[in-house]
Design a protein around this motif. Structure first.
Motif, PDB file in Angstrom:
ATOM      1  N   ASP A  25      -0.528   1.500 -10.253  1.00  0.00           N
ATOM      2  CA  ASP A  25      -1.483   2.550  -9.903  1.00  0.00           C
ATOM      3  C   ASP A  25      -2.937   2.079 -10.018  1.00  0.00           C
ATOM      4  OD1 ASP A  25      -2.249   5.084  -9.041  1.00  0.00           O
ATOM      5  OD2 ASP A  25      -2.223   5.925 -11.072  1.00  0.00           O
ATOM      6  N   GLY A  26      -3.197   0.894  -9.484  1.00  0.00           N
ATOM      7  CA  GLY A  26      -4.560   0.380  -9.451  1.00  0.00           C
ATOM      8  C   GLY A  26      -4.970  -0.452 -10.654  1.00  0.00           C
ATOM      9  N   ARG A  27      -4.148  -0.511 -11.680  1.00  0.00           N
ATOM     10  CA  ARG A  27      -4.475  -1.335 -12.856  1.00  0.00           C
ATOM     11  C   ARG A  27      -4.178  -2.799 -12.571  1.00  0.00           C
ATOM     12  NH1 ARG A  27      -1.701   1.331 -18.098  1.00  0.00           N
ATOM     13  NH2 ARG A  27      -2.544  -0.525 -19.103  1.00  0.00           N
ATOM     14  N   PRO A  28      -4.966  -3.714 -13.127  1.00  0.00           N
ATOM     15  CA  PRO A  28      -4.609  -5.131 -13.030  1.00  0.00           C
ATOM     16  C   PRO A  28      -3.236  -5.365 -13.669  1.00  0.00           C
ATOM     17  CG  PRO A  28      -6.829  -4.879 -13.893  1.00  0.00           C
ATOM     18  CD  PRO A  28      -6.206  -3.504 -13.868  1.00  0.00           C
ATOM     19  N   PHE A  29      -2.484  -6.318 -13.101  1.00  0.00           N
ATOM     20  CA  PHE A  29      -1.171  -6.593 -13.677  1.00  0.00           C
ATOM     21  C   PHE A  29      -0.735  -8.019 -13.448  1.00  0.00           C
ATOM     22  CE2 PHE A  29       0.114  -5.258  -9.379  1.00  0.00           C
ATOM     23  CZ  PHE A  29       1.124  -6.161  -9.055  1.00  0.00           C
ATOM     24  N   VAL A  30       0.187  -8.429 -14.322  1.00  0.00           N
ATOM     25  CA  VAL A  30       0.929  -9.686 -14.187  1.00  0.00           C
ATOM     26  C   VAL A  30       2.373  -9.282 -13.969  1.00  0.00           C
ATOM     27  CG1 VAL A  30       1.731 -11.771 -15.356  1.00  0.00           C
ATOM     28  CG2 VAL A  30      -0.585 -10.948 -15.762  1.00  0.00           C
ATOM     29  N   TRP A  31       3.041  -9.994 -13.080  1.00  0.00           N
ATOM     30  CA  TRP A  31       4.476  -9.796 -12.878  1.00  0.00           C
ATOM     31  C   TRP A  31       5.147 -11.132 -13.154  1.00  0.00           C
ATOM     32  CZ3 TRP A  31       6.839  -9.086  -7.346  1.00  0.00           C
ATOM     33  CH2 TRP A  31       8.229  -8.977  -7.440  1.00  0.00           C
ATOM     34  N   VAL A  32       6.022 -11.167 -14.146  1.00  0.00           N
ATOM     35  CA  VAL A  32       6.743 -12.377 -14.547  1.00  0.00           C
ATOM     36  C   VAL A  32       8.185 -12.228 -14.096  1.00  0.00           C
ATOM     37  CG1 VAL A  32       7.504 -13.743 -16.517  1.00  0.00           C
ATOM     38  CG2 VAL A  32       5.208 -12.750 -16.514  1.00  0.00           C
ATOM     39  N   ASP A  33       8.600 -13.094 -13.160  1.00  0.00           N
ATOM     40  CA  ASP A  33       9.935 -12.982 -12.573  1.00  0.00           C
ATOM     41  C   ASP A  33      10.319 -14.347 -12.008  1.00  0.00           C
ATOM     42  OD1 ASP A  33      12.228 -12.092 -10.876  1.00  0.00           O
ATOM     43  OD2 ASP A  33      11.405 -10.093 -11.221  1.00  0.00           O
TER      44      ASP A  33
ATOM     45  N   THR B  78      -2.928  -7.701  -0.478  1.00  0.00           N
ATOM     46  CA  THR B  78      -3.374  -6.785   0.576  1.00  0.00           C
ATOM     47  C   THR B  78      -3.274  -5.317   0.158  1.00  0.00           C
ATOM     48  OG1 THR B  78      -2.635  -8.364   2.240  1.00  0.00           O
ATOM     49  CG2 THR B  78      -2.968  -6.108   2.978  1.00  0.00           C
ATOM     50  N   HIS B  79      -2.311  -4.974  -0.689  1.00  0.00           N
ATOM     51  CA  HIS B  79      -2.019  -3.572  -0.997  1.00  0.00           C
ATOM     52  C   HIS B  79      -2.385  -3.124  -2.412  1.00  0.00           C
ATOM     53  CE1 HIS B  79       0.509  -4.419   2.526  1.00  0.00           C
ATOM     54  NE2 HIS B  79       0.300  -3.153   2.807  1.00  0.00           N
ATOM     55  N   HIS B  80      -2.929  -4.018  -3.212  1.00  0.00           N
ATOM     56  CA  HIS B  80      -3.293  -3.660  -4.588  1.00  0.00           C
ATOM     57  C   HIS B  80      -4.787  -3.920  -4.785  1.00  0.00           C
ATOM     58  CE1 HIS B  80      -2.548  -2.767  -8.762  1.00  0.00           C
ATOM     59  NE2 HIS B  80      -3.138  -3.885  -9.120  1.00  0.00           N
ATOM     60  N   PRO B  81      -5.554  -2.903  -5.241  1.00  0.00           N
ATOM     61  CA  PRO B  81      -7.012  -3.011  -5.258  1.00  0.00           C
ATOM     62  C   PRO B  81      -7.622  -3.813  -6.402  1.00  0.00           C
ATOM     63  CG  PRO B  81      -6.351  -0.887  -6.128  1.00  0.00           C
ATOM     64  CD  PRO B  81      -5.096  -1.576  -5.655  1.00  0.00           C
ATOM     65  N   THR B  82      -6.833  -4.182  -7.404  1.00  0.00           N
ATOM     66  CA  THR B  82      -7.372  -4.921  -8.539  1.00  0.00           C
ATOM     67  C   THR B  82      -6.614  -6.240  -8.693  1.00  0.00           C
ATOM     68  OG1 THR B  82      -5.898  -3.770 -10.079  1.00  0.00           O
ATOM     69  CG2 THR B  82      -8.097  -2.812  -9.750  1.00  0.00           C
ATOM     70  N   PRO B  83      -7.092  -7.118  -9.574  1.00  0.00           N
ATOM     71  CA  PRO B  83      -6.419  -8.414  -9.726  1.00  0.00           C
ATOM     72  C   PRO B  83      -4.953  -8.281 -10.132  1.00  0.00           C
ATOM     73  CG  PRO B  83      -8.567  -8.455 -10.789  1.00  0.00           C
ATOM     74  CD  PRO B  83      -8.307  -7.029 -10.391  1.00  0.00           C
ATOM     75  N   ALA B  84      -4.156  -9.185  -9.603  1.00  0.00           N
ATOM     76  CA  ALA B  84      -2.735  -9.252  -9.952  1.00  0.00           C
ATOM     77  C   ALA B  84      -2.314 -10.720  -9.943  1.00  0.00           C
ATOM     78  CB  ALA B  84      -1.890  -8.459  -8.961  1.00  0.00           C
TER      79      ALA B  84
END
Length: 165
Positions: A112-120, A133-139
């Motif tokens: 929901d717009g928060r920066p995130f890390v995805w570990v997978d 393209t679809h997320h407004p903050t750093p990821a």
């Protein structure tokens, strides 16, 4: 009064990152893990995850079982859990066309717009492009080698990214 900055999220998969596959037993279906399967879980990972400057979230097909079967073995408290919705046929066809992982859309929505890390261990370049393209903050979509699981190098990269975001 200053507004409190929310910590970035860290979406954490279990199979591969925490339970490496290696040359041993093949992956077992979610919810059917045996105690011997769970012996591959390194209890030292929990304290290392706990000190990262982020909010940990289970992003795994283990869902709530991650809190009952994995978290206690790592010394972690119960964590928020991403619940996977049924994917619409239209999204499934589009995702297959673009090569997106089935988790990608849900994680972006959950953040929901928060920066995130995805570990997978199943992240691809298509997922990175879609998120950018679809997320407004750093990821940071951080791919883990499923034969090794999380390593010192992974923790260094995660910590550096989280501290500069």
């Amino acid at each position: 009064m200053s507004e409190r900055k929310e910590l970035p999220l860290l979406f954490l998969d279990v199979d591969g990152p925490l339970l490496p596959f290696g040359d041993g037993p093949q992956r077992e279906p979610s919810g059917t893990a045996t105690d011997s399967h769970l012996t591959r879980l390194d209890p030292h990972l929990g304290p290392r995850l706990a000190v990262l400057p982020c909010e940990l979230v289970w992003a795994t097909t283990w869902e709530e079982a991650a809190n009952t079967d994995i978290a206690p073995r790592l010394g972690l408290p119960p964590l928020p859990v991403v619940t996977w919705p049924e994917t619409s046929d239209a999204h499934a066809r589009e995702d297959q066309w673009f090569g997106l992982h089935w988790k990608t859309r849900t994680l972006v929505a959950w953040a929901d717009g928060r920066p995130f890390v995805w570990v997978d261990d199943e992240i691809t370049e298509a997922d990175r492009e879609w998120v950018s393209t679809h997320h407004p903050t750093p990821a940071l979509l951080h791919h883990i080698d499923s034969s090794r699981g999380l390593t010192n190098e992974d923790f260094t990269a995660l910590d550096q990214w989280l501290r500069t975001t």
